[in-house]
Design an enzyme around this catalytic site. Sequence first.
Site, PDB file in Angstrom:
ATOM      1  N   GLY A  15       0.880  -1.276  -0.074  1.00  0.00           N
ATOM      2  CA  GLY A  15       0.067   0.056  -0.224  1.00  0.00           C
ATOM      3  C   GLY A  15       0.488   0.726   0.467  1.00  0.00           C
ATOM      4  N   ARG A  76       0.532  -4.696  -5.863  1.00  0.00           N
ATOM      5  CA  ARG A  76       0.970  -5.992  -5.182  1.00  0.00           C
ATOM      6  C   ARG A  76       0.723  -7.212  -6.027  1.00  0.00           C
ATOM      7  NH1 ARG A  76      -1.272  -4.115   0.624  1.00  0.00           N
ATOM      8  NH2 ARG A  76      -2.190  -2.566   0.050  1.00  0.00           N
ATOM      9  N   ASP A 107       5.402  -5.610   5.990  1.00  0.00           N
ATOM     10  CA  ASP A 107       6.285  -7.143   6.560  1.00  0.00           C
ATOM     11  C   ASP A 107       6.906  -7.599   4.663  1.00  0.00           C
ATOM     12  OD1 ASP A 107       6.833  -6.702   8.690  1.00  0.00           O
ATOM     13  OD2 ASP A 107       5.329  -7.785   9.678  1.00  0.00           O
ATOM     14  N   THR A 129       4.349   2.318   5.181  1.00  0.00           N
ATOM     15  CA  THR A 129       3.262   1.869   5.684  1.00  0.00           C
ATOM     16  C   THR A 129       2.535   2.982   6.919  1.00  0.00           C
ATOM     17  OG1 THR A 129       1.496  -0.380   6.506  1.00  0.00           O
ATOM     18  CG2 THR A 129       3.761  -0.368   7.330  1.00  0.00           C
ATOM     19  N   ASP A 131       0.119   1.841   8.272  1.00  0.00           N
ATOM     20  CA  ASP A 131      -0.312   0.500   8.918  1.00  0.00           C
ATOM     21  C   ASP A 131       0.407   0.629  10.484  1.00  0.00           C
ATOM     22  OD1 ASP A 131      -2.662   0.294   7.645  1.00  0.00           O
ATOM     23  OD2 ASP A 131      -1.467  -1.570   6.706  1.00  0.00           O
ATOM     24  N   ASP A 133       2.131  -1.111  11.773  1.00  0.00           N
ATOM     25  CA  ASP A 133       2.244  -3.021  12.555  1.00  0.00           C
ATOM     26  C   ASP A 133       3.708  -3.641  11.612  1.00  0.00           C
ATOM     27  OD1 ASP A 133       2.354  -2.633   9.362  1.00  0.00           O
ATOM     28  OD2 ASP A 133       0.612  -4.201   9.721  1.00  0.00           O
ATOM     29  N   ARG A 175      -5.289  -2.765   8.075  1.00  0.00           N
ATOM     30  CA  ARG A 175      -5.219  -4.018   8.091  1.00  0.00           C
ATOM     31  C   ARG A 175      -6.193  -4.923   9.456  1.00  0.00           C
ATOM     32  NH1 ARG A 175      -1.659  -7.060   3.796  1.00  0.00           N
ATOM     33  NH2 ARG A 175      -1.536  -4.889   3.331  1.00  0.00           N
TER      34      ARG A 175
HETATM   35  P1  ADP Z   1       2.983  -4.374   2.488  1.00  0.00           P
HETATM   36  O1  ADP Z   1       4.274  -4.508   2.172  1.00  0.00           O
HETATM   37  O2  ADP Z   1       2.616  -3.583   3.097  1.00  0.00           O
HETATM   38  O3  ADP Z   1       3.368  -5.798   3.333  1.00  0.00           O
HETATM   39  P2  ADP Z   1       1.751  -6.775   1.170  1.00  0.00           P
HETATM   40  O4  ADP Z   1       1.894  -7.522   2.345  1.00  0.00           O
HETATM   41  O5  ADP Z   1       0.489  -6.659  -0.370  1.00  0.00           O
HETATM   42  O6  ADP Z   1       2.166  -6.030   1.246  1.00  0.00           O
HETATM   43  O7  ADP Z   1       3.210  -7.235   0.292  1.00  0.00           O
HETATM   44  C1  ADP Z   1       3.943  -6.412  -0.541  1.00  0.00           C
HETATM   45  C2  ADP Z   1       4.450  -7.322  -1.818  1.00  0.00           C
HETATM   46  O8  ADP Z   1       5.173  -8.176  -1.883  1.00  0.00           O
HETATM   47  C3  ADP Z   1       3.289  -8.732  -2.571  1.00  0.00           C
HETATM   48  O9  ADP Z   1       1.858  -7.565  -3.397  1.00  0.00           O
HETATM   49  C4  ADP Z   1       4.429  -9.349  -2.837  1.00  0.00           C
HETATM   50  O10 ADP Z   1       4.956  -9.381  -3.935  1.00  0.00           O
HETATM   51  C5  ADP Z   1       5.568  -9.193  -2.549  1.00  0.00           C
HETATM   52  N1  ADP Z   1       5.798 -10.333  -1.179  1.00  0.00           N
HETATM   53  C6  ADP Z   1       4.505 -10.604   0.201  1.00  0.00           C
HETATM   54  N2  ADP Z   1       4.636 -11.667   0.567  1.00  0.00           N
HETATM   55  C7  ADP Z   1       5.983 -11.949  -0.185  1.00  0.00           C
HETATM   56  C8  ADP Z   1       6.519 -12.878   0.367  1.00  0.00           C
HETATM   57  N3  ADP Z   1       5.801 -14.104   1.633  1.00  0.00           N
HETATM   58  N4  ADP Z   1       7.611 -13.697  -0.490  1.00  0.00           N
HETATM   59  C9  ADP Z   1       7.910 -12.736  -1.405  1.00  0.00           C
HETATM   60  N5  ADP Z   1       7.092 -11.998  -1.596  1.00  0.00           N
HETATM   61  C10 ADP Z   1       6.538 -11.089  -0.793  1.00  0.00           C
HETATM   62  O1  F6P Z   2      -1.288  -1.175   4.510  1.00  0.00           O
HETATM   63  C1  F6P Z   2      -1.529   0.310   4.414  1.00  0.00           C
HETATM   64  C2  F6P Z   2      -3.396  -0.652   3.895  1.00  0.00           C
HETATM   65  O2  F6P Z   2      -4.127  -0.143   3.597  1.00  0.00           O
HETATM   66  C3  F6P Z   2      -3.945  -1.655   4.953  1.00  0.00           C
HETATM   67  O3  F6P Z   2      -4.523  -0.423   5.912  1.00  0.00           O
HETATM   68  C4  F6P Z   2      -5.327  -1.234   4.421  1.00  0.00           C
HETATM   69  O4  F6P Z   2      -5.942  -2.983   4.744  1.00  0.00           O
HETATM   70  C5  F6P Z   2      -4.598  -2.114   3.140  1.00  0.00           C
HETATM   71  O5  F6P Z   2      -3.354  -1.924   2.946  1.00  0.00           O
HETATM   72  C6  F6P Z   2      -6.009  -2.081   1.729  1.00  0.00           C
HETATM   73  O6  F6P Z   2      -5.395  -2.677   0.361  1.00  0.00           O
HETATM   74  P1  F6P Z   2      -5.501  -2.317  -0.676  1.00  0.00           P
HETATM   75  O7  F6P Z   2      -4.906  -1.219  -1.266  1.00  0.00           O
HETATM   76  O8  F6P Z   2      -5.628  -3.540  -1.964  1.00  0.00           O
HETATM   77  O9  F6P Z   2      -6.993  -1.859  -0.996  1.00  0.00           O
END
Ligand code: ADP
Ligand code: F6P
Length: 324
Positions: A15, A76, A107, A129, A131, A133, A175
């Site tokens: 995000g 993502r 994360d 982020t 969040d 978190d 989230r």
């Molecule tokens: P954030 O980074 O905000 O936590 P996401 O969890 O959506 O957001 O992760 C962002 C991107 O990081 C994912 O769309 C994916 O491309 C990559 N990613 C997430 N988890 C993994 C993983 N276990 N291994 C490799 N890449 C990952």
């Molecule tokens: O991680 C930031 C965030 O805005 C969260 O607060 C929310 O759950 C999520 O992203 C929403 O994601 P998306 O942009 O995929 O709807």
Amino acid sequence: MAESIKTIGVLTSGGDAPGMNAAIRGVVRTALARGVAVKGIKRGYAGLLAEEIIDMNRNSVSEIIDKGGTILGTARCSEFTTEEGQTKGAEVCKKFGIDGIVVIGGDGSYRGALALSKHGINTIGIPGTIDLDIACTDYTIGFDTAINTAMEAIDKVRDTSSSHERCSIIEVMGRNAGYIALWCGIANGAEDILLPEKYDYNEQTIINNIIQNRKKGKKHHIIINAEGIGHSTSMARRIEAATGIETRATILGYMQRGGSPTCKDRFYASIMGSYAADILCNGGTNRVVAYKGGKVVDFDIDEALAMQKDISEYEYQVSKILSM
Ligand code: ADP
Ligand code: F6P
């Protein structure tokens, strides 16, 4: 500087968050100052796999420090969670002469960076982020702007709620984490604050609280509900039926992710961007930047991902006392 580091890349992932642009600027200008070239990777890991890679110079990051969103775009990308995707990502880095990558995200994005480092590409993560978190750090880029945006919006909802003597449920993002809800709940003087980490799903307690407050003469009743609990609209219907008091739900949504970053977000994003570029230029890898105990520090990604974080029990108890 490690002899081998000639070019680094920077991407934003997950995000978007206000302040990501300031972090990109910090990375680009610090690396350039050290004689290291910088490539911008568009749309996170999706853009890496699609080879959407541009050269960045000092001017590429001019006039962006005050802008919300991310000039590189973000995405993502499920393909990057696979072994094939990660191998391809590392191959693309080698093809473009990218020795190391700064990943700005949460994360999930760190897990992608960890995978890339295992494929021989130096990586460093920056916490981006709204969040808050990410366990290893007390600060994440975008949180400060998001809570200020939400706080101002909640103040406005309270005005109309008081005028109509209504109950308002206001849902904030986060989230599965309740940090935005807790901070806004305290800062907005909410009557109830529902956090995924603490909520017992006993709506009768809230209903009793609303009835008691109305008897005491309170004109409004603000409930801050975290996204991780959700269902604000159906909750409003049930509360209205049980109390006889008009109840409305407002879901703040994506407005919390946008807008010009606050001074704090610009400041720490700039420092973290610069710090991350320095580590990569020095040949460091598999690290994340964090803000801990009042200092900018760094950890191994594995170590950072294994850490746990929870809402402060003290802050939660204070929020309950103050809302009485
Ligand atoms: P954030 O980074 O905000 O936590 P996401 O969890 O959506 O957001 O992760 C962002 C991107 O990081 C994912 O769309 C994916 O491309 C990559 N990613 C997430 N988890 C993994 C993983 N276990 N291994 C490799 N890449 C990952
Ligand atoms: O991680 C930031 C965030 O805005 C969260 O607060 C929310 O759950 C999520 O992203 C929403 O994601 P998306 O942009 O995929 O709807």
